[in-house]
Write an enzyme that holds these catalytic residues in place. Structure first.
Site, PDB file in Angstrom:
ATOM      1  N   GLU A 126      -6.150   9.015   0.604  1.00 19.89           N
ATOM      2  CA  GLU A 126      -6.302   7.562   0.645  1.00 19.89           C
ATOM      3  C   GLU A 126      -7.284   7.032  -0.407  1.00 19.89           C
ATOM      4  O   GLU A 126      -7.012   6.015  -1.033  1.00 19.89           O
ATOM      5  CB  GLU A 126      -6.757   7.094   2.041  1.00 19.89           C
ATOM      6  CG  GLU A 126      -5.734   7.318   3.155  1.00 19.89           C
ATOM      7  CD  GLU A 126      -4.498   6.389   3.070  1.00 19.89           C
ATOM      8  OE1 GLU A 126      -4.431   5.540   2.173  1.00 19.89           O
ATOM      9  OE2 GLU A 126      -3.608   6.556   3.925  1.00 19.89           O
ATOM     10  N   SER A 144      -3.394   0.747  -4.477  1.00 18.73           N
ATOM     11  CA  SER A 144      -2.685  -0.414  -3.929  1.00 18.73           C
ATOM     12  C   SER A 144      -3.638  -1.596  -3.735  1.00 18.73           C
ATOM     13  O   SER A 144      -3.255  -2.633  -3.237  1.00 18.73           O
ATOM     14  CB  SER A 144      -2.052  -0.065  -2.583  1.00 18.73           C
ATOM     15  OG  SER A 144      -3.050   0.210  -1.624  1.00 18.73           O
ATOM     16  N   HIS A 194       0.835  -1.205   0.000  1.00 19.04           N
ATOM     17  CA  HIS A 194       0.000   0.000   0.000  1.00 19.04           C
ATOM     18  C   HIS A 194       0.875   1.263   0.000  1.00 19.04           C
ATOM     19  O   HIS A 194       0.656   2.180  -0.798  1.00 19.04           O
ATOM     20  CB  HIS A 194      -0.920  -0.002   1.220  1.00 19.04           C
ATOM     21  CG  HIS A 194      -1.549   1.319   1.510  1.00 19.04           C
ATOM     22  ND1 HIS A 194      -2.488   1.906   0.692  1.00 19.04           N
ATOM     23  CD2 HIS A 194      -1.347   2.198   2.534  1.00 19.04           C
ATOM     24  CE1 HIS A 194      -2.849   3.080   1.200  1.00 19.04           C
ATOM     25  NE2 HIS A 194      -2.171   3.281   2.317  1.00 19.04           N
TER      26      HIS A 194
END
Ligand SMILES: C[C@H](O)[C@H](O)[C@H]1CNc2nc(N)[nH]c(=O)c2N1
Ligand SMILES: N[C@@H](Cc1ccc(O)cc1)C(=O)O
Ligand SMILES: [Fe+2]
Length: 520
Positions: free
Chosen positions: A393, A412, A348
């Site tokens: 995010e 990710s 990630h």
């Protein structure tokens, strides 16, 4: 996580003070230990027998909840206090300064009883304040700072708790009472104290974690976390010899993202991704080392990495951004769930976050968020991290009318990337003030995403919103000293203005030179 290593109580305020973001509520040591033993038992059963795990989980959950309730009265400070006492007779007699917050049922009458108790346990009162309770003005709140031995302090708290004239009693660390002068890191080396973890999605503690019943995975995860606990500012980031399985997991995420990227990722992401491939850092056969990635970032934007043992509290995570430091996990998600994992892992961080942190404008913006978080109130941290959540995010943006992903949690996790761009979730226009109060969870795919008009528009809107936050002081990062300064004196501002004037002079010189005929 080893609680003693992961936590530092000497850095100005205990962890709980920094993590009042709803999710980020810290578990007390007691709750954690209880939970641990219950979970160990559950794991033993799910590891070693073929019992239906669904049933086990339900039962265990009940036990955890009950235990949690029973221990709710003990604050982290009290646990620390009683641990300190058990170190030996010396520790028992050590004088301790502490602040107590009391809710007095019978106003001043209760107060005199409290003072008598303090006297009885041979404590001295150093400071006393009272005020009417904000919700019930017939009651009085009192702040009492005392000095007494640790043993007596613990006894005092216990006896006060039993008193019927008190609504409740809270012990807080002595240096934790000033809201006007909160502690925050002033230099990157202070980040050695800013690595408080949220333990909710660790494979050791979370039954839904893909690695919960995989002993080998948990041992590996722990081994890698130890590196982060032992890390100090200035150390090179230790090399990790990733296993074939770990590299294979990376490879499968990498190749899928590579395939989806041209259609679904924003232009800035794609640009740096190519650069990383050209430099041989991004390849499908091996996980990049944090140290080499850190050096790459440093060359492009001055950002660098430090290892983190897991999901950090929002306050600690954001604070490091103020120093252009990104705290990155180093372990790898479980091999069974390459498409999505409930806690951040290095896939990630590397695949999701690194490309944009090497983009100068995004790096600048990330540092600004970090600076805005320093010394912010808990509710502001909560808002800040919610906006961070729906942008950095999980953000989407339009590019020539087409919706693209720029959020690291999408780039990710190809499972979620495809979900986000399908017709399943709800897409709303990004508006910081509204987005900041939208509840979210991080265990499964998001039901709602926010779409910015463009990547630049998101940065502008976020930036404007951040600068309107209510913190009563302004801070600045001084790149020469690497320190964050509070801009609170005319001298400091004057010297800054002087410095900026000099820079502006150089810039206008450059323009003038470019305009001269000899330049053409
Ligand atoms: C600030 C916000 O809460 C954000 O999601 C943070 C939280 N803690 C983190 N901790 C680590 N190690 N890595 C991350 O990417 C994040 N993200
Ligand atoms: N879901 C992300 C990882 C992640 C998890 C939790 C977070 O808070 C952030 C990121 C992935 O699978 O790549
Ligand atoms: Fe992240």
């Amino acid at each position: 996580m080893d609680f003693n290593q992961g936590l530092n109580f000497q850095n100005g305020y205990p962890a709980r003070r920094r993590s009042l973001v709803d999710d980020a509520r810290f578990e007390t040591l007691v709750v954690k230990q209880t939970k641990q033993s219950v979970l160990d038992e559950a794991r033993l059963r799910s590891n070693d027998s073929s019992v239906d795990p669904e049933i086990e989980i339900d039962e265990t959950q009940k036990v955890i909840e009950n235990n949690g309730e029973n221990d709710a009265g003990l604050t982290e400070e009290e646990v620390v206090l009683s641990n300190a006492i058990s170190e030996g007779p010396e520790a028992e007699k050590a004088l301790q300064r502490a602040a107590l917050i009391l809710r007095l049922r019978e106003g001043m009458n209760s107060l005199s009883r409290v003072l008598k108790s303090i006297e009885k346990y041979q404590g001295s009162v150093c400071h006393l304040e009272t005020r009417p309770n904000q919700n019930d003005t017939s009651q009085l709140d009192a702040l009492i700072k005392v000095e007494m031995t640790r043993v007596s302090l613990l006894q005092l708290i216990r006896s006060l708790r039993q008193s019927s004239s008190l609504e409740h009693v809270t012990l807080i660390g002595e240096d934790n009472i000033s809201a006007k002068n909160p502690w925050f890191p002033r230099h990157a080396s202070d980040l050695d104290n800013c690595n408080h973890l949220m333990t909710k999605y660790e494979p050791d503690l979370d039954m839904n974690h893909p690695g919960f019943a995989d002993k080998e995975y948990r041992a590996r995860r722990k081994e890698i976390a130890e590196i982060a606990f032992a890390y100090n500012y200035g150390d090179p980031i230790p090399f990790i010899d990733y296993t074939e399985t770990e590299n294979k997991t990376w490879g499968s995420v990498f190749n899928t993202v590579l395939e989806l990227m041209p259609k679904h990722a924003c232009a800035e992401y794609c640009r740096v991704f190519k650069l990383l491939q050209e430099e041989g850092i991004f390849t499908s056969n091996k996980i990049p080392q944090l140290e080499e990635m850190s050096n790459f970032l440093r060359r492009h934007t001055g950002f660098s990495l430090r290892p983190a043992a897991g999901l950090l509290t929002a306050r600690d995570f954001l604070a490091s951004l103020a120093f252009r430091i990104f705290q990155s996990t180093q372990y790898v998600r479980h091999k069974n769930t390459p498409y999505h994992t409930p806690e951040p892992d290095c896939i990630h961080e590397l695949l999701g976050h690194m490309p944009l942190l090497a983009d100068p404008s995004f790096a600048q913006f990330s540092q600004e968020i970090g600076l805005a978080s320093l010394g912010a109130s808990d509710s502001e941290i909560e808002k800040l991290s919610t906006v961070y959540w729906f942008t950095v995010e999980f953000g989407l943006c339009k590019e020539s009318g087409v919706v693209k992903a720029y959020g690291a949690g999408l780039l990710s996790a190809y499972g979620e990337l495809l979900h986000a761009l399908s017709d399943k979730p709800e897409l709303r226009p990004f508006e910081p003030a509204v987005t900041a109060v939208q509840p979210y969870q991080d265990q499964e795919y998001q039901p709602i995403y926010y779409v910015a008009e463009s990547f630049d528009d998101m940065k502008d809107k976020f930036r404007r919103w951040v600068s309107a936050m209510s913190r009563p002081f302004e801070v600045r990062f001084n790149p020469h000293t690497g320190r964050v300064e509070v801009l609170d004196s005319v001298e400091k501002l004057e010297s800054l203005v002087h410095q900026l004037n000099t820079e502006v002079l150089h810039l206008s010189n450059a323009i003038n030179k470019m305009k001269m005929p000899s330049y053409q």
